[in-house]
Design a protein around this motif. Structure first.
Motif, PDB file in Angstrom:
ATOM      1  N   ALA A 135      -0.634  15.999   1.775  1.00  0.00           N
ATOM      2  CA  ALA A 135      -0.166  14.680   2.010  1.00  0.00           C
ATOM      3  C   ALA A 135      -1.188  13.660   0.797  1.00  0.00           C
ATOM      4  CB  ALA A 135      -0.508  14.181   3.378  1.00  0.00           C
ATOM      5  N   PRO A 136      -0.228  12.724   0.469  1.00  0.00           N
ATOM      6  CA  PRO A 136      -1.158  12.151  -0.681  1.00  0.00           C
ATOM      7  C   PRO A 136      -1.974  10.993   0.000  1.00  0.00           C
ATOM      8  CG  PRO A 136       1.085  10.950  -0.109  1.00  0.00           C
ATOM      9  CD  PRO A 136       1.032  12.289   0.564  1.00  0.00           C
ATOM     10  N   GLU A 137      -3.170  10.927  -0.782  1.00  0.00           N
ATOM     11  CA  GLU A 137      -4.292  10.165  -0.295  1.00  0.00           C
ATOM     12  C   GLU A 137      -4.299   8.696  -1.070  1.00  0.00           C
ATOM     13  OE1 GLU A 137      -5.498  12.692   2.705  1.00  0.00           O
ATOM     14  OE2 GLU A 137      -6.367  10.581   2.122  1.00  0.00           O
ATOM     15  N   LEU A 138      -4.965   7.938  -0.529  1.00  0.00           N
ATOM     16  CA  LEU A 138      -5.147   6.530  -1.364  1.00  0.00           C
ATOM     17  C   LEU A 138      -6.358   7.024  -2.293  1.00  0.00           C
ATOM     18  CD1 LEU A 138      -5.132   3.756   1.306  1.00  0.00           C
ATOM     19  CD2 LEU A 138      -3.399   4.398  -0.294  1.00  0.00           C
ATOM     20  N   THR A 139      -6.009   6.723  -3.469  1.00  0.00           N
ATOM     21  CA  THR A 139      -7.163   6.906  -4.587  1.00  0.00           C
ATOM     22  C   THR A 139      -8.504   6.101  -4.444  1.00  0.00           C
ATOM     23  OG1 THR A 139      -6.064   5.550  -6.260  1.00  0.00           O
ATOM     24  CG2 THR A 139      -5.328   7.417  -6.108  1.00  0.00           C
ATOM     25  N   ARG A 146       5.681   2.868  -1.737  1.00  0.00           N
ATOM     26  CA  ARG A 146       4.870   1.902  -0.761  1.00  0.00           C
ATOM     27  C   ARG A 146       3.775   1.297  -1.631  1.00  0.00           C
ATOM     28  NH1 ARG A 146       7.159   1.117   4.272  1.00  0.00           N
ATOM     29  NH2 ARG A 146       8.650   2.679   4.974  1.00  0.00           N
ATOM     30  N   LEU A 147       2.636   2.258  -2.032  1.00  0.00           N
ATOM     31  CA  LEU A 147       1.736   1.756  -2.679  1.00  0.00           C
ATOM     32  C   LEU A 147       1.889   1.060  -3.920  1.00  0.00           C
ATOM     33  CD1 LEU A 147      -0.497   4.943  -2.242  1.00  0.00           C
ATOM     34  CD2 LEU A 147      -0.607   3.012  -1.108  1.00  0.00           C
ATOM     35  N   GLN A 148       2.999   1.414  -4.964  1.00  0.00           N
ATOM     36  CA  GLN A 148       3.501   0.469  -5.720  1.00  0.00           C
ATOM     37  C   GLN A 148       4.006  -0.815  -5.432  1.00  0.00           C
ATOM     38  OE1 GLN A 148       2.994   1.289  -9.080  1.00  0.00           O
ATOM     39  NE2 GLN A 148       3.877  -0.863  -9.523  1.00  0.00           N
ATOM     40  N   ILE A 149       4.782  -0.781  -4.149  1.00  0.00           N
ATOM     41  CA  ILE A 149       5.234  -2.190  -3.788  1.00  0.00           C
ATOM     42  C   ILE A 149       3.964  -3.130  -3.619  1.00  0.00           C
ATOM     43  CG2 ILE A 149       6.288  -3.337  -1.858  1.00  0.00           C
ATOM     44  CD1 ILE A 149       8.362  -0.910  -1.653  1.00  0.00           C
TER      45      ILE A 149
END
Length: 675
Positions: free
Chosen positions: A52-56, A208-211
């Motif tokens: 799963a992708p994590e927030l950097t 969503r992170l890009q938004i």
């Protein structure tokens, strides 16, 4: 359709549009409640957590919500009843199809047989999405394996009792093979689905992170505020349509998004009209959500209320923005209170459900006791065990139909049940093992009799062998049962050998008594002729014809001793012919009696005549007694005319008995003349 169209109808009432409902999936709450005994955890996030992708680290500062920020929403202050809603919606956020599985019909898989479980499994694979049937498949698998294990243990015990080696034991069934095939198909389909889901979750999270980044950047854009506001609304719509993301990232992502949305609204102080318009719209819609939640709090269908409440929370959280600060705490408190009421009613519902499970537990423990009682019954015959087997089968089915028990004792109860049935099966197997040994011993004894019969079936020493063959036939009847698979085969062999021998004996006797057998064959033909005799209706001529047949019969002479039954058939046929004669019955009776006397008369042996003499004397005494009784009865009618029906009936009976007495006395006279 706009966001506002989704939230209100023409009258301004809160509605949940079908399209919105399709997008905002609803979870069946029964399986989501952590303290409910039938909770089945959905492990979607566990399946994909590793990838799963994590927030950097660059985004961590941006993703965290500062507790010191004056714009922190009251809605972030969660209670247990809100946490439950949040957790359920977080699961939806990971996989929007999760809620579809809760629309599936709940079934009592525990009460189904292995064959029925296979049918239900096949229906799920054919008619439902692979990702929606996990909890049902898990329950079907658990029940199927438990039932198959029980059967497997029984088969293994039978195999070992029959002398088999444990290393050679193997057992399967058509149901087991079909179940394995279906489960392999299910696992392959599920793996393919999760592989595709993992990729989508990663992409959606990045979107969503890009938004969020674009919303953050709006406050630094030097352009017309109306253009910026339109760009902001476009980003909000993109957020709503961005698709599911990993469950463990859902709340963090939403809080970050909501935080920067509120910052943007603060930025709109440059144009208070736009901000106030949005605040007012959001307040109006959230008040409608609250009103609907308060209506649901009065609904007695707690599961339905909770499902719709989930949708309301998701609309509140995802579809609507903030309201003016002066209203935030009040409306959230009101919404939270309605949520708590529904939560508390739901907890009470499951408490009542737990009580029902406790009653089911009592029933099942009672059934287990009954099984133990049957197992300890001392009846030790085949019939007794067959009756006990039927009783146990009925109790097993009753156990399966008794319903669910508290999860904490489910495994222990199932183990007690299996052990009780296993004890019964051990005793049953021990009995039938001993029975099989007895049957095998009986088989050996009957095989020995077959050998004797086959060794002597062609013997010509009839005087010696005939008693032997009769003895082994008697011995055969005294020997008990043999294994069913051998019963017919050995009986046919024994019967064939005995029949072969006695056919030869009979053939030899026919040769030695040819005249007697010839007489028998001729009497058979004459008997058929008498049965088909046509009378002329003229008494004298017909009597002569009958006497001629009788004479012909006697002329044929004696028959073999074992064929003398034909004489009885002849007398019966004569009776039928005499009954057809048109003449006085007494006269016919005397003719029949004269014929009978000739058959009874034997040279140097008067026993048959003596028996007949005694019989006639007895009948004469009985008839005289009847006449005396009737004449005594007439004394009661001394003052009654002879025309009285009762008197006439008695007089008629007396006359009939006197006629009958005359016949018997005439027979006695004839009989005395024979001596």
């Amino acid at each position: 359709m706009s966001e506002q169209d989704n939230l209100q109808d023409a009258d301004g009432k809160l509605t949940i549009n079908e399209n919105k409902s399709a997008k905002v999936e609803v979870l069946e709450t029964q399986e989501e409640t952590s303290d409910h005994p039938d909770k089945i955890q959905d492990n979607v996030s566990d399946e994909i957590e590793a990838n799963a992708p994590e927030l950097t680290s660059d985004n961590e500062e941006q993703a965290s919500v500062s507790e010191e920020d004056s714009n922190v929403s009251t809605e972030t202050k969660k209670d247990a009843h809100v946490d439950e809603i949040e957790e359920s919606n977080a699961e939806d956020a990971e996989d929007e199809s999760n809620s579809e599985r809760h629309s599936l019909e709940e079934k009592d898989y525990h009460a189904m047989s292995m064959e029925q479980l296979v049918i239900e499994f096949e229906k799920l694979l054919k008619h439902q999405k692979i990702q929606t049937i996990k909890s049902h498949v898990d329950e079907i698998k658990s029940e199927f394996n438990s039932k198959f294990t029980e059967v497997l243990e029984e088969k293994k015990e039978d195999f070992l009792n029959d002398g088999g080696d444990e290393i050679d034991f193997y057992y399967t069934s058509p149901a087991k093979k079909e179940f394995n095939t279906l489960y392999k198909e299910y696992r392959n389909g599920l793996n393919a689905y999760y592989k595709n889901l993992e990729a989508n979750l990663k992409a959606n999270l990045e979107t969503r992170l890009q938004i969020i980044e674009e919303i953050k950047g709006l406050i630094n854009v030097e352009e017309n505020i109306n253009t910026t506001y339109k760009h902001f609304k476009d980003l909000q719509e993109q957020w709503r349509n961005a698709g599911p993301i990993p469950r463990d990232k859902y709340n963090n992502a939403w809080n970050t998004y909501h935080h920067h949305v509120e910052i943007f609204y603060d930025f709109l102080h440059l144009n208070r009209d736009l901000r106030d318009m949005d605040f007012k719209h959001n307040l109006d819609q959230k008040l409608k959500i609250i009103e609907r939640a308060e209506e649901l709090a009065k609904d007695d269908n707690v599961n339905r209320s909770f499902r719709e409440l989930q949708v309301l929370h998701k609309m509140w959280k995802e579809d609507l923005g903030p309201v003016d600060k002066e209203h935030r705490e009040a409306i959230w408190e009101r919404f939270s209170n309605a949520t708590k009421t529904i939560h508390d009613k739901r907890q009470a519902y499951y408490a009542d459900l737990d009580k029902a499970y406790e009653k089911n537990l009592e029933r099942k423990e009672g059934i287990i006791e009954q099984i133990n009682t049957v197992a300890n019954d001392q009846g030790n015959t085949h019939q007794a065990w067959q009756k006990k087997i039927k009783t146990i089968e009925a109790l097993r089915q009753e156990f399966f139909n008794a319903g669910k028990v508290p999860i904490k004792v489910n495994e222990a109860t199932w183990s007690k049940f299996k052990e009780a049935v296993r004890v019964f099966n051990r005793k049953k197997n021990a009995f039938y093992k001993g029975l099989k040994k007895d049957q095998y011993d009986n088989l050996q004894k009957k095989l020995e009799l077959i050998k004797i019969a086959e060794d002597n079936k062609d013997s010509d020493d009839f005087e010696t062998v005939t008693p032997l063959m009769k003895k082994i036939q008697s011995d055969w009847k005294k020997i008990g049962h043999v294994p069913r698979k051998d019963s017919d085969k050995i009986w046919k062999k024994f019967k064939a050998a005995c029949n072969h021998y006695f056919d030869r004996v009979h053939e030899q006797r026919k040769l030695e008594n040819k005249d007697l057998y010839d007489a028998f064959d001729k009497k058979v033909k004459l008997l058929d002729a008498i049965k088909n005799l046509k009378l002329t209706g003229k008494s004298e001529a017909d009597i002569e014809t009958i006497k001629k047949k009788i004479s012909d019969w006697k002329a044929l002479g004696s028959v073999p001793y074992n064929k003398r039954y034909i004489e009885g058939k002849f007398n019966k046929a004569l009776d039928e012919v005499f009954n057809k004669l048109k003449m006085d019955k007494s006269e016919v009776e005397m003719i029949k009696f004269e014929n009978k006397l000739e058959n009874l008369s034997q040279p140097d042996d008067t026993r048959l005549l003596d028996n007949e003499h005694n019989f006639i004397r007895k009948k004469i005494d009985e008839v005289k007694s009847e006449i005396n009784q009737l004449e005594n009865n007439l004394q009661f009618f001394s003052n009654v005319d002879d025309d009285n029906p009762l008197v006439k009936d008695v007089l008629n009976n007396i006359e009939k008995h006197k006629d009958n007495l005359n016949v018997w006395e005439e027979k006695l006279k004839k009989l005395k003349d024979m001596y």
